[in-house]
Design a protein around this motif. Structure first.
Motif: not given
Length: 341
Positions: A209-218
């Motif tokens: 449903s969604e990507g995880i790069w924003d969370e991982v980047r943080s």
């Protein structure tokens, strides 16, 4: 299995302070060495498809698709389509031949063999076909980044000019060295070393449903700061990325700083993360080829159920040959590692 937990992130930052992590296993792919280290059979890409020949020439020239588009005035999405041997957005034979001619010249190869190849594939008098549904032509496959990296479902021949590592197909570039990193019994990352630069590639499962790069980047940014580093989030050639300065101990015992770039792209149920180090972390000219490698990598996630952030494991070609641990070249050139971040 190593994931993207907070503890794994801490280990990654600690590992970034070592010159040669113990778990870094170096290999050379003997049978594929022609892709990696040999001169191309022909500067025009003889034996390859038209799109692959142009793509490989662009990689050798250290150019991005955007730079080719700017030099040729061929729209970016058309350049991408041609490199994938999709000629439907080009508007017919006349325009297609013109695109091949200007793109080939921009990437430094002779267009004539490619034009002859195109004529042989599309026999018959040139036609001029209206470019219908331009908006439809500009669409990219669902879940795929418009500029790559690619999902295996979006590529006709993923092993054409790429090294098959199971979970990844990695483009071969002249002069590069391939290394893999292992966690337990699993190969979890591949590192491409090119001169004084390196890019580490690691793929992870992601929710549908969604990507995880924003969370991982943080999380990566928080980890770098926790360990005394400095990190900035910038819009780079690979999208939103982190440029970090990590405290390290230099070989002579003094304290120093290592610059590392963290980039990532979300695909359909996967994340491909890159860690760029060496000269490519600070010099755009040195980074261009490695950024192109990242963009042209193909991810094979598979259809099995996988928890988000689970690494997509890799396999070595059966002809891979380990390189000795005590070679001077490896000790000097091995880039710092961030295998799990």
């Amino acid at each position: 299995m190593v994931g993207l937990s907070a503890s794994a992130l801490r280990e990654a930052i600690v590992d970034a302070k070592t010159v040669l992590p113990e778990y870094l296993k170096r290999v050379r792919v003997r049978r594929r060495w022609g892709i990696v280290d040999a001169r191309p059979q022909s500067s025009s890409g003889e034996g390859q498809s038209i799109g692959r020949a142009l793509s490989q020439a662009r990689l050798r020239a250290g150019l991005t698709v955007e730079e080719v588009s700017a030099a040729t005035r061929v729209r970016v999405f058309i350049v991408y389509a041609i490199e994938r041997d999709d000629f439907t957005p080009c508007g017919g034979d006349v325009l297609m031949r013109a695109h091949i001619r200007v793109i080939a010249r921009a990437v430094g190869i002779d267009p004539q063999p490619l034009l002859e190849q195109y004529d042989a594939q599309c026999s018959g008098p040139p036609t001029s076909t209206p470019v219908v549904s331009l908006h439809e032509a500009e669409r990219v496959p669902h879940g795929a980044a418009p500029a790559g990296p690619w999902d295996v479902s979006d590529v006709k021949d993923p092993d054409n000019g790429r090294i098959d590592l199971g979970g990844l197909f990695v483009p071969g570039v002249e002069g590069m060295e391939l290394r893999v990193e292992v966690a337990g019994e699993d190969i979890v990352a591949a590192t491409i070393v090119l001169q004084e630069s390196a890019i580490q590639l690691q793929a992870f499962a992601a929710p549908k449903s969604e990507g995880i790069w924003d969370e991982v980047r943080s999380e990566i940014a928080t980890g770098v700061r926790t360990h005394g580093g400095v990190v900035d989030e910038v819009e780079g050639p690979l999208g939103l990325e982190l440029r970090a300065q990590v405290p390290v101990q230099l070989p002579d015992g003094r304290e120093g700083v290592q610059v590392v770039r963290f980039a990532g792209v979300d695909g359909p149920r996967w994340l491909l993360r890159a860690v760029i180090s060496g000269h490519a972390a600070v010099q755009p000219a040195a980074a261009a080829t490695l950024e192109a490698v990242f963009r042209d990598t193909v991810v094979v996630r598979g259809h099995m159920a996988m928890a988000p952030r689970t690494p997509i494991t890799l396999t070595m070609p059966h002809t891979a040959q380990p390189v000795g641990e005590d070679t001077t070249l490896d000790q000097q050139s091995a880039p710092p590692s961030a295998s799990t971040a």
